[in-house]
Design an enzyme around this catalytic site. Sequence first.
Site, mmCIF file in Angstrom:
data_model
loop_
_atom_site.group_PDB
_atom_site.id
_atom_site.type_symbol
_atom_site.label_atom_id
_atom_site.label_comp_id
_atom_site.label_asym_id
_atom_site.label_seq_id
_atom_site.Cartn_x
_atom_site.Cartn_y
_atom_site.Cartn_z
ATOM 1 C CG HIS A 186 -0.548 0.635 -4.489
ATOM 2 N ND1 HIS A 186 -0.645 0.400 -5.836
ATOM 3 C CD2 HIS A 186 -0.646 -0.585 -3.892
ATOM 4 C CE1 HIS A 186 -0.800 -0.897 -6.059
ATOM 5 N NE2 HIS A 186 -0.792 -1.519 -4.887
ATOM 6 C CB THR A 219 -0.903 -0.001 1.256
ATOM 7 O OG1 THR A 219 -1.663 -1.194 1.241
ATOM 8 C CG2 THR A 219 -1.809 1.192 1.304
#
Length: 346
Positions: free
Chosen positions: A47, A44
Site C-alpha cells: 500500500h 501494508t
Amino acid sequence: MQKMMKALVKRDAAPGLWLEEVPVPQYGINDVLIKIHKTAICGTDVHIWNWDAWAQKTIPVPMVIGHEFVGTVEAFGSNVNDLKAGDVVSGEGHIVCGRCRNCLAGRRHLCFRTSGVGVNRPGCFAEYLSIPVTNVWHADPKIPMDILSIFDPFGNATHTALSFRVLGEDVLITGAGPIGIMAAAIVRHSGARYVVVTDVNPYRLALARKLGATVALDVREGNLRDVQKQLGMQEGFDVGLEMSGSGAAFRDMIDSLCHGAKIALLGIPESDLAIDWHKIIFNGITIKGIYGREMYETWYLMTSMIQSGLDISPVITHRFRYTEFRDAFEVMRSGQSGKVVLSWME
Ligand code: NAD
Ligand code: ZN
C-alpha cells in the site's frame, strides 16, 4: 561524522520506494539499536509503495518503511540491562503509550495511542533500526532467521487463530494470503478437526493445502455447502477466521457457521460492507476484531508452537537481496507468492 546506512525510503509523495543512504538512527537511554539481518514484505508495504489513499494520509515523507524483521543487538542505551551485543532479536512494531488504561492493565495491544514502526515512525527496511527495549523480542536463536523475520504476520495469524478454542472444532478461514495460510497451520497444530480455507487464487490455495488445510476451496468453482456435505459435517463451522477483507467472503462465512459460532475478524475491508445482522443475532454469533499481536503472550505462543514442531517454513516462497527490492515487490504484487523475505547482510 555521522555513520550512514542503506535503507528503503519513501522519499517522495508518489508511488515507489527509493534505495538511499540515510543516517544510522540515534538511540536513547531506553532504546536498542538492531543490526537488521532479514526483513519481510507486508501487504501494508505494498500500500505504501502504491501510495494509495490510506498511505497518503498516514505515511510521513521522507521516511524509512518496513516493520517485519529479525536482527542482532548492535548497541543499547544506559537503561537497558537484559540484552547483550549479538543477541538475536525480532520486535513488536506497535509502540504503545504505557500510560493509558489498557496499557496500565497489561492489555497493551489495546492501547489507543499506538504508533507503528515503518508506518508512523522510521522502519526496518534498512541496515539498522532503533526501537524501545520494551518492543524488543529476545528470540530463541535456534529458530531459523527466516522464520523469525516473519514473526510479525505469524503473530497476526496466531492472535486471530487462537482467539477462540479450536481443539476438536471445525474452522473456516476465508483468505489464503500469507496470514490465512499460517492460521491454517496453527489451528491444525492446535487440534482442530477440519480446517477449510477459501480463496480465489489457486497458487495460494495450493500453499494452504501444503500447510495443513483439510480442504482449500476456490470459491469461483465450488461452494462451502458442498464442502461441508463432503466432510460429513452435521452443523456449520464452529470458528471463522476472516482473513481476506472481502465482503463476499465474510457473508459466505456468516452463512456457513453453526449457532453459537465465533468469528475473529482480521481482514480489513476497503469500505463499509453490509451483512445480514439477523444471522448474527438469532444464531448467537460472537464477533471479535483483531489488531496486531498481544504483547507478549502471542510472541510466547509463536515461539512455543515452533519449538513443539509447527512448521510454517513453506509460507516463505521467495528470497531476495535488499538491492533487488523492485523484483521482490513485483512478486508480492503478482499474488503468486507467500511471504517474500529480503536479506540485508553483506
Ligand atoms: P492478502 O491480501 O495477501 O490475502 C488476502 C487473500 O484474500 C488473497 O489471497 C485474496 O485472493 C483472498 N480473497 C479475495 N477475495 C476473496 C474471497 N471472496 N474469498 C476468499 N478469499 C478471497 O493479505 P494478508 O497479508 O494475508 O492479510 C490478510 C488480511 O488481514 C488482509 O485484509 C490484511 O489487510 C489484514 N491484516 C490485518 C491486520 C490487523 O492487525 N487487523 C494485520 C495484518 C493484516
Ligand atoms: Zn496506551
